[in-house]
Scaffold this motif. Structure first.
Motif, short mmCIF file in Angstrom:
data_model
loop_
_atom_site.label_atom_id
_atom_site.label_comp_id
_atom_site.label_asym_id
_atom_site.label_seq_id
_atom_site.Cartn_x
_atom_site.Cartn_y
_atom_site.Cartn_z
N SER A 631 0.85 -1.22 -0.01
CA SER A 631 -0.03 -0.02 0.01
C SER A 631 0.88 1.38 0.16
N LYS A 632 1.96 1.18 0.76
CA LYS A 632 2.89 2.14 0.78
C LYS A 632 3.53 2.44 -0.72
N LYS A 634 2.35 1.91 -3.40
CA LYS A 634 1.32 2.28 -4.35
C LYS A 634 0.59 3.67 -4.09
N GLN A 635 1.24 4.35 -2.96
CA GLN A 635 0.56 5.49 -2.79
C GLN A 635 0.77 6.69 -3.95
N GLU A 636 -0.18 7.47 -4.04
CA GLU A 636 -0.22 8.64 -4.99
C GLU A 636 1.42 9.45 -4.97
N GLY A 637 1.78 9.62 -6.00
CA GLY A 637 3.27 10.34 -6.15
C GLY A 637 4.37 9.11 -5.95
N SER A 638 4.17 8.11 -5.95
CA SER A 638 5.40 7.10 -5.91
C SER A 638 6.00 6.63 -7.23
N LYS A 639 7.42 6.91 -6.90
CA LYS A 639 7.96 6.71 -8.18
C LYS A 639 7.93 5.48 -8.64
N LEU A 641 5.12 3.96 -9.42
CA LEU A 641 4.15 3.90 -10.29
C LEU A 641 4.34 4.73 -11.57
N GLU A 642 5.44 5.26 -11.61
CA GLU A 642 5.83 6.14 -13.01
C GLU A 642 6.50 5.12 -13.85
N LYS A 647 5.64 -0.84 -11.91
CA LYS A 647 3.79 -0.92 -11.67
C LYS A 647 3.37 -2.28 -11.98
N ASP A 651 1.39 -4.53 -9.51
CA ASP A 651 -0.01 -5.13 -9.95
C ASP A 651 -0.18 -6.70 -9.35
#
Length: 844
Positions: A631-632, A634-639, A641-642, A647, A651
């Motif tokens: 969860s940490k 995948k938080q918004e702004g996580s590098k 996810l970029e 990513k 998943d």
């Protein structure tokens, strides 16, 4: 003109007083001391202020010649020296190294004799000597001298029927303690020889570390020897002998307090300022230990042979009623004597011959015992001429068996005794059951593969592959694991879907360490083919937790990561793609090394810049409960996810963690970004299991997804995921747990022992009856002997629950006796129905 006077060479005079060697044996030390004067060259050359011009540079040669001249009437020829020469001699370090030479000489003799004395104690006290056969575990932690001692002890005790099951550290640690003495004596030898032969300036403090280590080894040896001596006293069967010997022992043998005080005087010495006093105290400690070892030998001999020798001499002892009584009463049946070891029997006979020659004619037991003790103390005194006979005899025993020594295991391998095999078979049974529960079929592959099959699959670990010599035009190597052979099998046979397990040995040219071997079993489970997303990954992790739970080894954790998450992390940190695998190999060392050590490797050996390495450090420290850390990340702004790769990995992990949570095993999983798994073939989920108990064994299982490995053999890609259980380390844990729980494992599954009471002519009867048991699928053994104790001993040793006893009386009546060994209840059963009756009792 400077006045000259005649003086004895003072270092030698002092050495004679210190060592107290007899006139007859002191010349034996001259070869040890012949180079003492060479260290005087440096004193003569480097004397400050400059030496008097009358000091002769040939003086060392003169002293050396005198020392090696014929020793007569207990004295050397006098050497005329000037006052200046006398001062130079007195200030040199030659006398310190002379004492070191005597320490080495006597310690070497002690190291030769102490094993023989300890072997006698093992028999006198009926000690358990199984530890002597289990020193070389094959894991690289080899005590070379300890193994040498254990080998010599086994030679001395070979064939002994006296060693038993009395367990004590003073016996089990004989190889370790005596081996340490051998080791430090060699160190003293080395430093002494270098110093005595040196023509350069010698610093007497150079001897301190070796001599200090010798004192510690002597202290440990003395404590151990004293404990064995007391055990020997307890084993003396004749009460009169025991009482008399105990009285002498308490009066004359240095006790633990004396030993402790002698060692304390060594430690309290000012090593640097008064090295002479220090080596003197070590010499005194050596004398104390010699005395204890001598008393150990005396008590062992009396326990083994005292009663018989007294009886042979017709010695009378004082009975409880005050009248003289023979040691062996008239008409009393003499017990059959147990057999000594082949080596110890020679030593015992040597002592008996000496005592019978010098034993005197007294018929009083205490007088004879006192004479024995006095004579044996002299026999075990290194300053006495007869001592050499004992040393030579021990040497002959050991060296005569040199060519017949038991063969040694190759480094990194080990044997498994029957108790260990019982544990292994139980573990293999559990593992196989779990694997079959999940629908796998068994597969076996060759122990060696073509070298080209294995190379290029293991990254930096490829250097650990065992290559075989060319035997007919094909270059082959022993298999490194079971995964690559599995992939080769799938590719070669065009298989697109396969769930298999394999339990087999693999080989790695690794440096053995605790729990790490060069030959060991792996237990693999692999799923190859197209399945629902993350389904096989979930099942593999679930299988792993089932295995470890059912093996009941205790607490563990499954560290889990994703290779694509690692690739994304390295890309984010700025690592070039061509260095991904080699940097992963460095990161994989974080469970054994600090990040600073790993960082140094990445920067200095693999060419990363410091900033990139530091960024990696911030990520690999992330570790925690699976769903929380996911969860940490995948938080918004996580590098993460970029980055496309990371990513996708997150998943995958979300699906996996949900499945593991539903299957109630996610509490065993720890999400750890430092887990990298160095093997090149991993492409997805990777995991490694670590045992969290007190036994330190490292990783006990590992695995992951390898979607591209099968395709490397020139066929289409078949995705696969698998787990490998490091069963050797699991065995280590199970064995230790069994010891901690004081559990014992039955080496056999025998249900019944058929006991035929008779001679070898009854073998046909045994064959008939035991065949009926075997035909009924019962696990049975048989014994044919006239000695009932032999039957009982066999049953107890193997912990067999039932016995069927058949003797002449039973044959006449047409019955057998059925005995429950747990309840000791016996009952008669008709011969015709004993098999059915036994099956009923066994609930079969």
């Amino acid at each position: 003109m400077t006045h000259r006077r005649s003086i004895d060479y003072s270092p030698i005079k002092t050495l004679r007083r210190l060592s107290n060697h007899s006139k007859s044996t002191f010349p034996k030390l001259l070869p040890q001391l012949k180079f003492v004067p060479l260290s005087l060259f440096s004193s003569i050359r480097s004397s400050s202020p400059p030496i008097h011009p009358t000091i002769r540079t040939l003086l060392p040669n003169l002293i050396s010649k005198t020392l090696n001249s014929k020793f007569e009437n207990g004295s050397f020829n006098s050497i005329e020296v000037t006052e200046e020469e006398r001062l130079v001699i007195e200030k040199s370090s030659a006398h310190v190294y002379g004492v070191c030479s005597i320490l080495e000489h006597e310690s070497t003799a002690l190291a030769s004799v102490v094993d023989a004395v300890a072997a006698l104690s093992c028999e006198a006290a009926k000690a358990d000597v199984a530890a002597f056969s289990s020193l070389d575990t094959g894991d690289g932690f080899v005590d070379k001298e300890g193994i040498g001692v254990a080998g010599d002890m086994k030679l001395l005790l070979n064939g002994s029927k006296l060693v038993g099951k009395v367990q004590s550290e003073s016996f089990s640690k004989i190889p370790k303690i005596n081996g340490r003495l051998r080791e430090v004596v060699k160190s003293v030898h080395s430093v002494t020889r270098v110093s005595l032969n040196s023509r350069e300036e010698v610093y007497e403090g150079d001897a301190i570390p070796a001599v200090l280590a010798l004192s510690a080894a002597l202290q440990n040896l003395g404590k151990s020897s004293f404990c064995r001596a007391k055990a020997n006293l307890d084993a003396v069967g004749n009460e009169s002998l025991k009482t008399g010997l105990l009285s002498m022992f308490e009066k004359k043998c240095p006790n633990e307090n004396v030993l402790r005080n002698a060692y304390r005087l060594v430690l309290d010495s000012d090593f640097e300022e008064d090295t002479w006093k220090f080596v003197h105290e070590v010499n005194a400690l050596l004398g104390t230990v010699w005395s204890i070892v001598a008393w150990e030998g005396i008590t062992a001999f009396v326990a083994l042979e005292g009663g018989e020798l007294m009886s042979a001499k017709g010695v009378e002892e004082i009975g409880e009623n005050g009248r003289d009584e023979k040691v062996v009463k008239k008409g009393e049946k003499k017990k059959k004597k147990a057999t000594l070891g082949k080596g110890t029997s020679v030593i015992v006979q040597l002592i008996k011959d000496r005592l019978q020659v010098k034993g005197g004619d007294s018929s009083d037991s205490l007088q004879v015992l006192e004479k024995w003790v006095q004579d044996l103390l002299l026999f075990l005194d290194p300053k006495e001429p007869d001592f050499d006979e004992l040393v030579q005899k021990v040497k002959e025993i050991v060296e005569s068996n040199e060519s017949r020594r038991l063969p040694k295991l190759p480094k990194g391998t080990r044997d498994f005794a029957k108790e260990q095999m019982a544990i292994r078979e139980r573990a293999f049974s559990i593992i196989t059951e779990v694997f079959k529960r999940h629908g796998a079929t068994a597969l076996d592959t060759p122990a060696f593969e073509l070298r080209e099959t294995l190379m290029g699959k293991y990254g930096e670990d490829s250097k650990l592959i065992y290559d075989l010599a060319d035997q007919g035009g094909e270059l082959c190597s022993l298999r490194y694991d079971l995964t690559v052979p599995f992939a080769r099998y799938v590719a070669m046979n065009g298989i697109t879907s396969f769930k298999r397990y394999q339990i087999a040995k693999v080989y790695r040219r690794d440096n053995p360490s605790k729990g790490r071997y060069r030959e060991f079993y792996q237990c693999d489970f692999d799923i190859a083919g197209q399945y629902e997303e993350m389904g096989p990954d979930f099942e593999i992790v679930k299988i792993l937790t089932e295995l470890l739970d059912e093996l009941d080894i205790g607490d563990y954790e499954v560290k889990l990561n994703h290779r694509k998450l690692l690739d994304g992390m390295l890309e984010i940190c700025g690592v070039p793609p061509e260095k991904f695998r080699t940097i992963c190999s460095s990161i994989d060392k974080l469970d054994k090394q600090s990040f600073e050590q790993v960082k140094k490797e990445m920067v200095e050996e693999k060419g990363l810049n410091v900033e990139t390495a530091d960024r990696i450090g911030t990520f690999v420290k992330e570790r925690g409960q699976a769903k929380e850390l996911l969860s940490k990340l995948k938080q918004e702004g996580s590098k993460f996810l970029e980055n496309t790769s990371s990513k996708r990995a997150l998943d995958d992990l979300e699906i996996l963690f949900d499945a593991l949570e539903k299957s109630k095993c996610i509490d065993k999983v720890v999400f750890d970004l430092s887990l990298a798994r160095g093997l090149d073939y991993y492409t997805g989920v990777i995991f490694e299991t670590v045992f969290k108990g007190t036994t330190q064994v490292g990783s006990i299982a590992a695995g992951g997804r390898y979607d591209n490995l099968i395709g490397m053999f020139g066929t289409k890609q078949v995705p696969a995921v698998g787990v490998s259980l490091g069963i050797e380390r699991v065995f280590t844990i199970m064995e230790q747990l069994q010891k901690d729980r004081k559990q014992t494992t039955r080496p056999t599954e025998t249900q019944v022992l058929l006991s035929i009471l008779g001679d070898k002519s009854k073998l046909s009867l045994a064959a008939e009856l035991v065949s009926e048991l075997w035909s009924a699928k019962l696990k049975a053994e048989y014994v044919v002997s006239t000695r009932f104790s032999k039957h009982i001993d066999r049953a107890k040793e193997s912990r067999i629950p039932w016995m069927i006893l058949v003797g002449d009386k039973e044959l006449e009546k047409g019955i057998v006796k059925m005995k429950n060994l747990e309840t000791t209840v016996e009952e008669d059963v008709p011969r015709s129905t004993f098999v059915e009756e036994l099956k009923r009792r066994l609930n079969l």
